[in-house]
Enzyme design. Structure first.
Site, mmCIF file in Angstrom:
data_model
loop_
_atom_site.group_PDB
_atom_site.id
_atom_site.type_symbol
_atom_site.label_atom_id
_atom_site.label_comp_id
_atom_site.label_asym_id
_atom_site.label_seq_id
_atom_site.Cartn_x
_atom_site.Cartn_y
_atom_site.Cartn_z
ATOM 1 N N ASP A 83 0.858 -1.180 0.000
ATOM 2 C CA ASP A 83 0.000 0.000 0.000
ATOM 3 C C ASP A 83 0.899 1.237 0.000
ATOM 4 O O ASP A 83 1.551 1.539 1.003
ATOM 5 C CB ASP A 83 -0.904 -0.022 1.235
ATOM 6 C CG ASP A 83 -1.921 1.097 1.233
ATOM 7 O OD1 ASP A 83 -1.724 2.094 0.511
ATOM 8 O OD2 ASP A 83 -2.914 0.978 1.966
ATOM 9 N N HIS A 84 0.921 1.944 -1.115
ATOM 10 C CA HIS A 84 1.806 3.104 -1.252
ATOM 11 C C HIS A 84 1.394 4.278 -0.376
ATOM 12 O O HIS A 84 2.137 5.255 -0.268
ATOM 13 C CB HIS A 84 1.897 3.536 -2.718
ATOM 14 C CG HIS A 84 2.793 2.652 -3.513
ATOM 15 N ND1 HIS A 84 4.138 2.867 -3.615
ATOM 16 C CD2 HIS A 84 2.542 1.526 -4.222
ATOM 17 C CE1 HIS A 84 4.687 1.927 -4.363
ATOM 18 N NE2 HIS A 84 3.729 1.096 -4.735
ATOM 19 N N ARG A 85 0.259 4.200 0.264
ATOM 20 C CA ARG A 85 -0.113 5.244 1.216
ATOM 21 C C ARG A 85 0.715 5.138 2.486
ATOM 22 O O ARG A 85 0.881 6.115 3.216
ATOM 23 C CB ARG A 85 -1.592 5.169 1.572
ATOM 24 C CG ARG A 85 -2.510 5.462 0.385
ATOM 25 C CD ARG A 85 -3.954 5.241 0.746
ATOM 26 N NE ARG A 85 -4.155 3.813 1.060
ATOM 27 C CZ ARG A 85 -5.308 3.292 1.442
ATOM 28 N NH1 ARG A 85 -6.366 4.061 1.565
ATOM 29 N NH2 ARG A 85 -5.412 2.007 1.689
#
Length: 114
Positions: A83-85
């Site tokens: 998850d690039h968040r």
């Protein structure tokens, strides 16, 4: 080493069917063994609230090149979704490289026990 001990405790509790809800929540990384189902490779889906999911496939004999020769070797499919968040792709790639290095050379894991 601490993680290995915790996994041992959780595995024992799971086998005895004594895991509580608090032991099944709050994770940041899931590891899936879809190789046990016969799949050589898959795309792991990140569970809600977690940062990444590593998928381990079935070991298969494949043709690879070693010292200029084509030879049969066991190959393990490994995939990872992140998850690039919550994490950077470069960090995830470095993690996957470390996992691959540990699988290829398990002696590297002993350095943490010293």
């Amino acid at each position: 080493a601490a993680l290995a001990r915790e996994i041992g405790v959780l595995a024992e509790e799971a086998r005895a069917r004594r895991l509580g809800r608090e032991q099944l929540t709050g994770g940041t990384l899931t590891v899936n063994n879809y190789g046990a189902l016969g799949s050589p490779l898959s795309t792991p889906i990140i569970p809600p609230g977690q940062a990444a999911n590593v998928g381990i496939g079935r070991i298969q004999e494949r043709a690879v090149v070693r010292d200029g020769e084509i030879v049969a070797r066991p190959v393990l499919g490994l995939s990872c979704s992140g998850d690039h968040r919550s994490l950077d792709g470069a960090d995830l790639a470095a993690y996957v490289n470390d996992v691959c290095a540990a699988i290829e050379n398990p002696v590297l894991l002993l350095s943490e026990l010293a």
